[in-house]
Design a protein around this motif. Sequence first.
Motif, PDB file in Angstrom:
ATOM      1  N   PRO A  24       0.825  -1.217   0.000  1.00 51.93           N
ATOM      2  CA  PRO A  24       0.000   0.000   0.000  1.00 51.93           C
ATOM      3  C   PRO A  24       0.850   1.255   0.000  1.00 51.93           C
ATOM      4  CG  PRO A  24      -0.687  -1.531   1.726  1.00 51.93           C
ATOM      5  CD  PRO A  24       0.619  -2.034   1.213  1.00 51.93           C
ATOM      6  N   VAL A  78      -3.896   6.036  -0.388  1.00 47.51           N
ATOM      7  CA  VAL A  78      -5.126   5.387   0.074  1.00 47.51           C
ATOM      8  C   VAL A  78      -6.362   6.260  -0.149  1.00 47.51           C
ATOM      9  CG1 VAL A  78      -3.980   3.944   1.789  1.00 47.51           C
ATOM     10  CG2 VAL A  78      -4.722   6.247   2.439  1.00 47.51           C
ATOM     11  N   HIS A 114      -6.780   1.197  -2.662  1.00 52.17           N
ATOM     12  CA  HIS A 114      -5.551   0.423  -2.476  1.00 52.17           C
ATOM     13  C   HIS A 114      -4.734   0.624  -3.746  1.00 52.17           C
ATOM     14  CE1 HIS A 114      -2.881  -2.653  -1.034  1.00 52.17           C
ATOM     15  NE2 HIS A 114      -3.187  -3.517  -1.983  1.00 52.17           N
ATOM     16  N   ARG A 168      -8.250  -3.617   5.481  1.00 56.29           N
ATOM     17  CA  ARG A 168      -7.027  -2.830   5.632  1.00 56.29           C
ATOM     18  C   ARG A 168      -7.264  -1.615   6.522  1.00 56.29           C
ATOM     19  NH1 ARG A 168      -3.226  -4.509   2.114  1.00 56.29           N
ATOM     20  NH2 ARG A 168      -3.930  -5.868   0.421  1.00 56.29           N
TER      21      ARG A 168
END
Length: 447
Positions: A45, A48, A108, A225
Amino acid sequence: MVTEIDVDVAVVGAGPVGLTLACLLAQRGVAVHVLERRDAPYPLPRAVHLDGEAMRVLQASGVADAVCATCRVGVGMQFRAPDGTTVVDWSRAPDPGPEGWHESYRCHQPDIEAILRDRAAALGVDVAWGTEATALKTGADAVTLTTQGPKGVAPLAARWAVGCDGAGSFLRRAAGIVLEDLGFSEDWLVADLILTRPRPDLGDHSIQFCDPERPATYVRSTGDRRRWEIRLSPGEPAPTEAMLWKRLAPLITPRDAVLERMAVYTFRSALARDWRKHRVFLAGDAAHQMPPFMGQGLCCGLRDAANLGWKLARRVAGQGAPGLLDTYGTERAPQTGEFIAMATRLGRLINQTATTGVAPGPMRWVTPPLGPGLQGNAGHPVLGNRAPQVWVRDRRADDVAGADSYVLARTPQENELPVVVDPTDWLVSRGLQGIEVRPDGYIRAAW
């Protein structure tokens, strides 16, 4: 001497900004070659957040629906004092906004890049993995890059080159472009976790924990996440995983999640003094860096791609005045500077208790206008601002118009550009009969 051209545009960097630019160019018939020094896509990642304007750029690139399917609509951000009081509430509207998309999305980055790579491949864009630019030579009619990759050393001649190669940009340094430090520099620990059991109590808002001793950020990302960012004190030793879990213990423990990645980043503010040097352009982190507190780093890079893409395509086709490409920097640099200033102000807020000199209440999102460029400095105040993307029955206006310039008007009319009739009261409320919408969604003319 005329240089033999290999490609119209060479893009250095196959991240989301470089790939988006490549797609926008290839859709308009521009021959594009992308260089990427990594041997393979980066799997972990990074960015975001996408906003509605960024999704509109991805819409123009032909990938927005696919990207949207991997995202989560963001509900907003809250700034909390040490006692838990919400000082600033930046909640987002539950319905799509004026861009034709929601105001905020959690994403992501590897998912976005994979979709963009597939789109680029479908458009015939060649991406050279494990290949970096090692030297730059500019001429009157072309720029030549020396490239080094699996097949050895080779020259690549292009009409223009665009550096989308990150904060340490080779192309920026090779072109002699100065990156100006704007004064914000802090080390933060960034930790990406994946939940192993439900934790609905963490909430869906991003949370800025405002505290002069240990400011931190919580981000609700896609799926399971979750991200935490924690400011490090000057001279503090590099944190270990054990230290991370100790700091997160009041909120989450190893019984709840596994650590996917932790890294120390220096959050800084910087802006390129020039966005163009002869036939070399910069975009994304190569041109600007900002603290992440507004989630605008990637969004600003996509704005760069949208602004530069249609202008380069027109010049490749022999259209537009030679000065068209100069407006890229004059428009984007001041606007990006405003985003950096806003993000820096939020960073200062997070570093205090959030109770001194701050009026509690809601926060509203406003996109700064472009700097001087095609829209000039005079005329109606909407010039250089975002045009709304209205819905025409079940289609967005940009798609109806073919992802190029068009007119948004109150009523049907004769025009050399496609005309979309405004089914809302946006024009009426501003006393306008119509506006010209540029390919990047900004207003060029109003009447």
